[in-house]
Design a protein around this motif. Structure first.
Motif, PDB file in Angstrom:
ATOM      1  N   UNK A   1     -92.387 -37.341  48.611  1.00 39.64           N
ATOM      2  CA  UNK A   1     -93.831 -37.568  48.745  1.00 39.64           C
ATOM      3  C   UNK A   1     -94.140 -39.003  49.187  1.00 39.64           C
ATOM      4  N   UNK A   2     -93.165 -39.635  49.878  1.00 40.52           N
ATOM      5  CA  UNK A   2     -93.306 -41.010  50.387  1.00 40.52           C
ATOM      6  C   UNK A   2     -93.340 -42.059  49.277  1.00 40.52           C
ATOM      7  N   UNK A   3     -93.040 -41.624  48.047  1.00 42.82           N
ATOM      8  CA  UNK A   3     -92.842 -42.598  46.964  1.00 42.82           C
ATOM      9  C   UNK A   3     -91.563 -43.370  47.295  1.00 42.82           C
ATOM     10  N   UNK A   4     -91.663 -44.686  47.295  1.00 44.56           N
ATOM     11  CA  UNK A   4     -90.509 -45.505  47.681  1.00 44.56           C
ATOM     12  C   UNK A   4     -90.053 -46.325  46.486  1.00 44.56           C
ATOM     13  N   UNK A   5     -88.766 -46.222  46.183  1.00 39.66           N
ATOM     14  CA  UNK A   5     -88.208 -46.954  45.042  1.00 39.66           C
ATOM     15  C   UNK A   5     -87.378 -48.125  45.579  1.00 39.66           C
ATOM     16  N   UNK A   6     -87.643 -49.310  45.061  1.00 36.86           N
ATOM     17  CA  UNK A   6     -86.879 -50.512  45.451  1.00 36.86           C
ATOM     18  C   UNK A   6     -86.166 -50.998  44.188  1.00 36.86           C
ATOM     19  N   UNK A   7     -84.834 -50.971  44.227  1.00 39.08           N
ATOM     20  CA  UNK A   7     -84.055 -51.363  43.043  1.00 39.08           C
ATOM     21  C   UNK A   7     -83.200 -52.590  43.354  1.00 39.08           C
ATOM     22  N   UNK A   8     -83.106 -53.459  42.350  1.00 36.17           N
ATOM     23  CA  UNK A   8     -82.215 -54.605  42.477  1.00 36.17           C
ATOM     24  C   UNK A   8     -81.878 -55.053  41.060  1.00 36.17           C
ATOM     25  N   UNK A   9     -80.584 -55.009  40.715  1.00 35.87           N
ATOM     26  CA  UNK A   9     -80.205 -55.335  39.335  1.00 35.87           C
ATOM     27  C   UNK A   9     -80.900 -54.389  38.385  1.00 35.87           C
ATOM     28  N   UNK A  10     -81.561 -54.946  37.371  1.00 37.35           N
ATOM     29  CA  UNK A  10     -82.254 -54.085  36.389  1.00 37.35           C
ATOM     30  C   UNK A  10     -83.725 -53.912  36.751  1.00 37.35           C
TER      31      UNK A  10
ATOM     32  N   UNK B   1     -81.102 -59.683  42.318  1.00 33.91           N
ATOM     33  CA  UNK B   1     -79.685 -59.728  42.726  1.00 33.91           C
ATOM     34  C   UNK B   1     -79.544 -59.700  44.254  1.00 33.91           C
ATOM     35  N   UNK B   2     -78.289 -59.881  44.719  1.00 32.76           N
ATOM     36  CA  UNK B   2     -78.029 -59.977  46.162  1.00 32.76           C
ATOM     37  C   UNK B   2     -78.085 -58.636  46.878  1.00 32.76           C
TER      38      UNK B   2
END
Length: 378
Positions: free
Chosen positions: A101-110, A91-92
């Motif tokens: 703990x420097x865990x990085x979450x990248x979310x886009x749409x589902x 998605x846009x």
């Protein structure tokens, strides 16, 4: 750190800073992209310690919100994976959140990715450049000057200084010179300097190639700052640092002949196409040699002969031909590179003999010059 960002802005910035990221670096953290979220927006940095690129994405532009910063912070993410992920998000809008703990979450749409980040404090600082003498060059002129010279740099590391382009600033003009000792490209242009600054530096050809790729095609000015060992190019929302090559660039002015024995004026496109055709059979041979001869009609003959392949002969009309008769051989590739760099429909080639360097210039334009050394054929 937590923010939501427009995907197309993020993709563009990631592509720009990726040009400085090398997988072959000896400093592991430099295989990553540094991301910093602050009140003003998001800054991305890529570096291989020779070239560093910083791209800034403002919170808003032209009254459009680009980034929504929810929490400040910084992280370094593996460039290879991060750039691929960002390109393929559905998605846009992209949300990036870093946990304790420097865990990085990248979310886009589902879609949701988890990447393990690195500590941004470990990332080397960008060079500190004191902006005492800044000069500005329009983007399109800068790109043209790079295009018209950088192809002539040496690809051999035996003389590292020749892998760069010599930039000289004097008398309110910028002169760019590149040579690999078989050919030379020179381009000069007037620039506005605040004071009579004089510079003589060598910028790696590789850096200039990358810079040219990421500069937008427009007429906005690029600010240029030269220091003892760095050059900084500042465009809108973009900083491009490159180290300078150490050592003295050879004095090329002695190479350029100031007299000629034979002058030929030709149509650039016709000549380029004839050389291209002649090189079809010359390519088989090691050095791709084409021969140019003047003929009695006042025109010129282009030919190449490869014993095991065959030969090609072609005559081209000259606009004018003055001086002595001539037979000369040269690299078709070098000639084609030079002709592609020149701007103008007609060119003048000035020869000073069969074994002396010759120069090619557009008619009535002394701001650009190409020089080629002939090839000895027996």
């Amino acid at each position: 750190m937590k923010f939501v960002i427009q995907r197309d802005h993020l993709v563009q910035s990631v592509q720009d800073v990726m040009k400085a990221v090398s997988s072959r670096t000896t400093i592991p953290i430099l295989t990553g992209i540094k991301i910093v979220a602050s009140d003003e927006g998001v800054t991305l940095t890529g570096s291989d310690s020779d070239v560093s690129i910083e791209s800034f994405i403002p919170k808003e532009e032209e009254d459009k919100i680009i980034v929504d910063i929810q929490q400040h912070g910084a992280i370094v993410l593996q460039a290879k994976f991060f750039s691929e992920i960002v390109k393929k998000l559905p998605t846009d809008q992209v949300e990036i959140e870093v946990h304790s703990s420097m865990q990085t979450v990248i979310r886009s749409g589902t879609s949701e990715f988890n990447l393990i980040g690195l500590d941004a404090d470990e990332y080397p600082h960008l060079p500190q450049v004191e902006e005492n003498n800044v000069f500005t060059v329009p983007t399109d002129l800068l790109k043209a000057m790079i295009r018209q010279t950088v192809f002539a740099v040496s690809t051999s590391e035996t003389r590292p200084i020749l892998t760069g382009v010599n930039w000289k600033v004097e008398n309110n003009q910028l002169i760019c010179i590149a040579t690999d000792s078989h050919r030379l490209a020179l381009r000069k242009a007037p620039i506005d300097l605040a004071e009579d600054a004089i510079y003589n530096v060598v910028i790696p050809g590789k850096s200039l190639n990358e810079l040219s790729k990421i500069l937008a095609d427009n007429n906005e000015g690029i600010e240029i700052v030269i220091t003892e060992n760095q050059v900084l190019f500042k465009a809108k929302h973009l900083l491009f640092f490159s180290r300078l090559l150490e050592g003295n660039y050879p004095d090329t002015s002695r190479l350029i002949p100031n007299e000629s024995k034979t002058d030929i004026v030709l149509k650039t496109k016709e000549f380029l196409q004839a050389i291209d055709r002649a090189s079809l059979l010359a390519r088989e041979s090691r050095n791709n040699v084409v021969k140019l001869s003047t003929i009695e009609t006042g025109d010129i003959q282009i030919s190449s002969n490869t014993p095991e392949v065959g030969k090609v002969v072609e005559e081209i009309k000259s606009q004018s031909l003055e001086g002595e008769e001539l037979k000369i051989s040269f690299s078709a590739k070098y000639m084609m590179d030079a002709l592609k760099a020149l701007e103008g429909t007609d060119i003048k080639i000035s020869f000073t003999g069969a074994m002396r360097p010759f120069i090619i210039c557009p008619i009535n334009d002394d701001s650009i010059l190409q020089l080629i050394l002939p090839v000895r054929t027996y």
